[in-house]
Enzyme design. Structure first.
Site, PDB file in Angstrom:
ATOM      1  N   HIS A 390      -6.869-121.989  32.940  1.00 56.80           N
ATOM      2  CA  HIS A 390      -5.987-122.502  33.990  1.00 56.80           C
ATOM      3  C   HIS A 390      -5.492-121.358  34.864  1.00 56.80           C
ATOM      4  O   HIS A 390      -5.155-120.283  34.369  1.00 56.80           O
ATOM      5  CB  HIS A 390      -4.761-123.167  33.366  1.00 56.80           C
ATOM      6  N   ASN A 421      -6.779-115.278  27.329  1.00 58.04           N
ATOM      7  CA  ASN A 421      -6.218-116.551  27.768  1.00 58.04           C
ATOM      8  C   ASN A 421      -5.161-117.060  26.795  1.00 58.04           C
ATOM      9  O   ASN A 421      -4.104-117.560  27.206  1.00 58.04           O
ATOM     10  CB  ASN A 421      -7.352-117.576  27.905  1.00 58.04           C
TER      11      ASN A 421
END
Length: 449
Positions: A390, A421
């Site tokens: 994201h 991440n």
């Protein structure tokens, strides 16, 4: 919300019966198709899709036909789940475990679409229960009970463009397949038909939108002098816009009864849904009107992350394909067509964006990309060794389902090394939310290096 409504009876194919509840173990799920026209129809390039009660995108397809499969006038065709246990054998079997298209017994919608010229045209649709954001005609029919179906009246022939009036309860259900004796319908060929498609159906201010109307001329008597006029006034554009079938204005093939027009969404238009319509007429004084709903996706003036500047000078010009500006209510991004990722994503973060909405996890292509651009899918990351990373985090948009869902459009992702991440990057995101919850206002830009 994107809803396409067909405001005319189908010229040939209809959804004539469906069972969503099944038995107590929900094993009898099926959808029946009927050719109510006077000519054979090839199912090639058609597909059957489902939309859940509160769904904002199609699920499936339940069925899609890539090779020739002729349905004669009056003939039925049965599409059923792999767990279907009915006595009449299906012509097409789908697996809910694969396509995740198990029908809800309480509320939902089905649409039969024709895919042509890179557009999807709704030929027939039925909605049931109290569902929203789905396909339907007129008023939705009531939901079928377990072991019962909703069936089109008059032996599958009734089509008044009103689901509530056209469908009756059938208990027990009685599915029909291609071997069932045909049930021919009267009036075939007398109807002029048209259906409007918008691509994309979610647009940003300044973006182009390709509008197409698929026309099926009447044959009794034959249609001549067909014209299509669009009402685009909800976008601040002409209410009597001519559509073209001459190879210009976005039209692909001259004379194929697909009428097209490329419209540019005004740059100063506000956020929200807009209904567009088109009227099809012939020289025999027949006319019908078809409509579709598109969503204008623009940031609220008080939420615009570009208030401090545009990092790369991105524009909504389709020719600027590697620095293409896409503005959404939740965030703004510069898209790079050659890489299939954003150059950057910008968003405002404050406590008003943070709530209790759960993570939606509905990864999906961004259909608001310009026509003809490849739409990255979640599966493109499979086996890559990288996370779907994201940019605007899911947890930064938890004030509503729609806002959280928007973070799962694939234009908001870049390949990201898992330990990064899920480690320091997530720690940084969490720290930003801590600052927002303390009453701070953050303007954040994120992108791949």
């Amino acid at each position: 919300m994107q809803t396409q409504k067909v405001s005319a009876v189908s010229p040939n194919l209809v959804i004539s019966q469906f069972q969503a509840g099944g038995t107590s173990s929900a094993n009898d799920e099926f959808v029946e198709i009927h050719n109510i026209g006077s000519e054979p129809v090839d199912l090639k390039d058609y597909k059957l899709v489902y939309r859940s009660s509160s769904g904002i995108s199609d699920v499936g397809p339940i069925a899609s036909w890539t090779t020739s499969s002729i349905l004669q006038p009056g003939q039925f065709y049965l599409v059923a789940s792999s767990s279907y246990t009915g006595s009449v054998g299906p012509d097409y079997v789908y697996d809910p475990a694969v396509c995740r298209c198990s029908l809800s017994a309480n509320a939902g919608g089905l649409a039969l679409k024709l895919v042509k010229d890179n557009s999807e045209f709704v030929i027939d649709a039925v909605g049931w229960g109290s569902a929203t954001n789905i396909y339907f005609e007129g008023t939705r029919t009531s939901a079928p009970t377990n072991s019962a179906s909703k069936a089109r009246d008059e032996n599958g022939c009734k089509d008044t463009d009103n689901n509530q009036a056209d469908f009756i309860n059938l208990n027990p259900s009685a599915p029909r397949n291609s071997s069932t004796p045909a049930a021919a319908c009267t009036g075939g060929g007398t109807t002029l038909f048209g259906t409007l498609s918008a691509n994309p159906n979610t647009v940003s201010p300044g973006q182009n939108i390709l509008l197409k109307v698929l026309v099926t001329p009447a044959t009794t008597p034959p249609s001549t002098g067909i014209s299509v006029t669009g009402n685009l006034s909800s976008l601040g554009l002409p209410a009597t816009q001519t559509f073209y079938d001459d190879g210009t204005n976005g039209d692909t093939t001259a004379g194929d009864n697909v009428f097209s027009y490329i419209a540019t969404v005004p740059v100063n238009i506000s956020n929200g849904d807009r209904t567009l319509s088109a009227t099809v007429a012939d020289a025999q004084s027949r006319s019908i009107t078809t409509s579709t709903v598109i969503t204008v996706s623009a940031p609220d003036p008080n939420e615009d992350p570009l208030v401090l500047g545009n990092p790369s000078g991105a524009t909504p010009d389709i020719n600027n394909e590697n620095n293409y500006l896409m503005q959404k209510p939740q965030y703004t991004l510069s898209y790079n067509r050659s890489k299939g990722t954003p150059n950057w994503v910008g968003w405002r973060l404050a406590s008003n964006w943070l709530g209790s909405t759960s993570r939606q996890d509905n990864y999906r292509p961004d259909t608001s990309l310009p026509v003809g651009w490849y739409q990255v899918t979640s599966e493109d990351y499979t086996g890559s060794g990288y996370d779907r990373g994201h940019m605007c985090p899911s947890a930064d948009r938890t004030n509503s389902v729609a806002d959280n869902s928007a973070t799962f459009l694939m234009t908001n992702f870049v390949p990201q090394y898992g330990p990064n991440n899920q480690g320091p990057w997530e720690d940084l995101e969490s720290y930003c939310r801590t600052l927002a919850n303390q009453g701070n206002e953050l303007y954040i830009f994120s992108g791949p290096l």
